[in-house]
Design a protein around this motif. Structure first.
Motif, mmCIF file in Angstrom:
data_model
loop_
_atom_site.group_PDB
_atom_site.id
_atom_site.type_symbol
_atom_site.label_atom_id
_atom_site.label_comp_id
_atom_site.label_asym_id
_atom_site.label_seq_id
_atom_site.Cartn_x
_atom_site.Cartn_y
_atom_site.Cartn_z
ATOM 1 N N VAL A 593 144.780 -33.815 -24.329
ATOM 2 C CA VAL A 593 143.388 -34.127 -24.016
ATOM 3 C C VAL A 593 143.342 -35.596 -23.615
ATOM 4 C CG1 VAL A 593 141.039 -34.301 -24.858
ATOM 5 C CG2 VAL A 593 142.487 -32.407 -25.614
ATOM 6 N N MET A 645 143.457 -31.173 -20.588
ATOM 7 C CA MET A 645 142.017 -31.324 -20.397
ATOM 8 C C MET A 645 141.743 -32.797 -20.130
ATOM 9 S SD MET A 645 138.816 -30.803 -23.066
ATOM 10 C CE MET A 645 138.499 -29.063 -22.797
ATOM 11 N N HIS A 674 145.068 -27.491 -14.801
ATOM 12 C CA HIS A 674 144.420 -28.465 -15.681
ATOM 13 C C HIS A 674 142.928 -28.169 -15.712
ATOM 14 C CE1 HIS A 674 144.085 -30.089 -11.608
ATOM 15 N NE2 HIS A 674 143.022 -30.759 -12.014
ATOM 16 N N GLU A 675 142.250 -28.747 -16.686
ATOM 17 C CA GLU A 675 140.798 -28.629 -16.809
ATOM 18 C C GLU A 675 140.180 -30.015 -16.710
ATOM 19 O OE1 GLU A 675 139.697 -26.594 -20.397
ATOM 20 O OE2 GLU A 675 141.328 -25.132 -20.225
ATOM 21 N N PHE A 702 140.080 -26.466 -27.147
ATOM 22 C CA PHE A 702 141.135 -26.526 -26.131
ATOM 23 C C PHE A 702 142.518 -26.604 -26.774
ATOM 24 C CE2 PHE A 702 144.069 -29.256 -23.786
ATOM 25 C CZ PHE A 702 144.224 -28.532 -22.609
#
Length: 709
Positions: A593, A645, A674-675, A702
């Protein structure tokens, strides 16, 4: 009919609504030189954002408010100017009300701004009133004798009598790009210099910075969620591009002006200004590459300067709080790197050695210097994450803070305000000492967290990397291995491993979701020695990532860590490090993240970036090697992709959203999934309550999905 029982307060909600448990905690202390008063800021509760200016009368043993914003504004909402919003963003100030104040030499008069209006408070009487002046007002400061208040407004530096009469402008801007009395962007963001003017000790003149932003390139920050609004224009000095032009002038209250002269070509950065009754004005100026700096004294009659001391370093020279300054007998006080240690120097002598790592000067008295310091490279049995307050003189160093933990202090004369945190209790206790004996405490109204952090602080690996390990509440020896969450900042000026309970609350919450959380302060973070910090010179991507890996593997032999499920999260530099981890070491890290990550160092500011990586036009290969958006950045094989993320506030004017957009484009071009979570209207701070709460929940979701929990 009976009401529904209320649900217990969750940690993410509490963490957000209390602004990380900072609301209601006392801060920004001032001590009167006669030892009778302590002045400070504190809101009235743990979820109240509006700070009140308080006075603790030590003789009478009572507290009273000197300025309450609710009363002064008549209950109206605060209205902040663009300049004030920028000042608060630079200082990461998320509260409201009286967020900053300044006092005269006797600590009898305070000045502060509310909604761009100027107020003064009589601290002995506990009364406050508004001065009718042109606004919006920024950074008002009383003269030492309390007769005047200087403030910045409309690009000008103005002065008004403390009774509200005689308002005038000793310096006004010549054009739209010029301001007087305000710190430029990189001074406030990177040099820890939030001020732009300084009173003379005789209260008859001001040293004032003139800033011209004309050379700085303009960026445009739009709000995509509101396409009808015009983008905001930002003068942003990105690495390798021109800085603002900063000069200094002496402005006398009789209307005369003397410009201060120094070699601004060689030393363009005005890093520090100090003016006290103990000597002439002192300037600390730096070269653009920050490898040389000069301490200058100013001749106030002519504006000429003289070099009192000069420093050079092959990597860079760090800036510190409280220095340079004079002792009462006229000796220069500075902090220097000497023989592998960071020491306190007074005159031509170093008063500390390698057992201490000096961090800041807190006060200078006739007989000693008060400093904050941690264990140095040759400390005996150093405690990980502790920071203490010491009195230093020619006879040695005496520790003022006795208990283990993290301590800071403010002192004037015989009275010291000592704020102390520890791992076994939430928040900080604030004690007032007179001649070393406790005479009072300052209450905190901060909320008590709904969970208890239980960090284990230790050093790991061959390098002795400072670490905090946090396991789930109720975890017992013999329980099976846990998925790992690395939770670093990991970069310059960002120490996370501290001996303070609240510093580990978020890590504990993540641990309670089923992770073993590891916080590792590798090379580059402010620990132990200059060499530790400067090991990242030209090498963010190597040193900081290598130390995360080393700490993880070293701790796996002592804690139940599942090395087959390792996630990493971080914000700002920590976001860069998290993204770097899964791109460069997918064999170690399995999900990341990355919050507000710096992905392309050419997009970050001059003073910070060039200190570590040099000029991009001179060392493009260094920037490519440390970037996430170049071929060097995407160096792992495409088949070894890991979930990522990326979170970014679209209103961020420090790490602009272009960092995330460029990384996302590079990942898409490389075929890497990817986010991206864009946060509309959010800056680098994420102070909004709902945003801060839901960000924690979304990250956990996530990570659990990505690591197969």
């Amino acid at each position: 009919m009976t009401g529904q029982p209320s649900l217990p307060l969750s940690f993410p909600r509490q963490h957000a609504r209390t602004q990380r448990f900072s609301l209601g905690a006392p801060r920004a202390f001032s001590v009167s030189p006669d030892g009778s008063r302590v002045v400070f800021l504190r809101s009235r509760g743990g979820t109240d954002r509006a700070n009140v200016l308080w006075v603790l009368d030590l003789d009478a043993g009572r507290e009273y408010p000197a300025a309450d914003p609710a009363a002064l504004l008549g209950g109206a909402e605060e209205e902040l100017s663009a300049e004030e919003r920028a000042r608060r963003e630079r200082s990461r100030e998320g509260s409201a009300g009286v967020v900053a104040y300044a006092v005269d030499a006797a600590v009898e008069l305070a000045a502060f701004a509310l909604s761009g209006r100027l107020f003064v408070a009589e601290l002995r009487g506990g009364t406050a009133r508004e001065l009718d002046v042109p606004g919006p007002v920024a950074d008002p400061r009383p003269s030492p004798d309390g007769r005047w208040v200087a403030y910045a407004a409309g690009g000008a530096l103005r002065v008004v009598a403390a009774d509200g009469s005689g308002d005038r402008a000793p310096a006004e801007p010549e054009n739209a790009t010029t301001t007087w009395g305000l710190a430029e962007f990189i001074a406030a963001e990177e040099m820890d210099r939030s001020r732009g003017f300084w009173w003379s000790p005789d209260s008859d003149a001001l040293l004032a910075a003139r800033v011209d932003d004309a050379p700085v390139r303009r960026w445009w920050i739009a709000d995509p969620a509101n396409p009808s609004g015009a983008p905001a224009e930002v003068a942003y000095p990105a690495a390798g591009t021109p800085n603002a032009e900063v000069s200094l002038s002496l402005l006398r209250l009789d209307g005369s002006r003397t410009d201060i002269a120094w070699d601004r070509e060689r030393h363009p950065y005005l890093a520090r200004v100090h003016w006290s009754a103990d000597g002439p004005p002192l300037l600390l100026v730096q070269a653009r590459d920050q490898r040389s700096q000069a301490y200058l004294t100013v001749d106030t009659a002519t504006g000429a300067t003289r070099v009192l001391h000069a420093d050079e370093d092959p990597k860079w020279l760090e800036l510190f709080g409280g220095v340079p300054a004079w002792t009462p007998d006229g000796r220069l006080v500075r902090i220097a790197d000497d023989s592998g240690a960071r020491v306190l120097a007074v005159g031509d002598r170093a008063l500390t050695g390698p057992r201490l790592h000096v961090r800041a000067v807190l006060d200078i008295g006739p007989d000693d210097v008060l400093i904050s310091a941690s264990a140095g490279p040759e400390a005996e049995d150093p405690e990980t994450g502790e920071g203490h307050v010491y009195r230093v003189n020619e006879r040695g160093a005496e520790r003022v803070s006795e208990e283990p933990g993290w301590h800071s202090a403010v002192r004037s004369g015989a009275v010291t305000v000592l704020a102390s945190s520890a791992t076994d209790r939430p928040g900080a206790s604030v004690r007032v000492l007179r001649d070393g004996k406790q005479v009072a405490t300052v209450l905190s109204y901060a909320e008590r967290p709904v969970l208890t952090a239980r960090p284990s602080l230790l050093r790991a690996g061959a390098r002795g990397i400072p670490c905090a390990v946090v396991l789930p509440s109720g975890h017992r020896d013999g329980d099976g291995p846990l998925p790992v969450l690395m939770d670093p900042y990991g970069g310059p000026h960002g120490q996370r491993v501290v001996a303070a309970h609240n510093a580990h609350l978020t890590s504990q919450w993540f641990a309670d979701q089923g992770f073993a959380v590891v916080v590792a302060d590798g090379r580059g973070t402010p620990h132990t020695s200059p060499g530790w910090e400067k090991a990242v010179h030209g090498d963010f991507a190597g040193a900081t990532l290598d130390d995360q890996v080393e700490a993880l593997h070293a701790l796996a032999g002592r804690y139940p860590l599942d090395l087959g499920r390792v996630g990493i999260r971080g914000w700002s530099y920590g976001g860069y490090l998290a993204a770097l981890a899964v791109l460069r070491r997918p064999d170690v890290f399995h999900a990341a993240v990355a919050g507000a990550p710096v992905t392309d160092w050419r997009l970050y500011d001059t003073h910070y970036t060039e200190r570590y990586l040099g000029l991009p036009q001179e060392q493009p290969e260094v920037y490519a090697r440390n970037s996430l958006v170049t071929d060097d950045g995407l160096s792992s094989p495409a088949e070894e992709t890991r979930p990522m993320m990326i979170i970014h506030g679209l209103a961020d004017d420090n790490v602009v959203a272009a960092h995330t957009l460029r990384l996302s484009s590079a990942l898409l071009a490389a075929g890497r999934p990817h986010e991206v979570l864009p946060l509309s209207g959010v800056t680098h701070m994420t102070p909004q309550e709902q945003v801060a709460e839901n960000l924690l929940l979304l990250q956990v979701d996530f990570l659990k999905r990505s690591l197969g929990l």
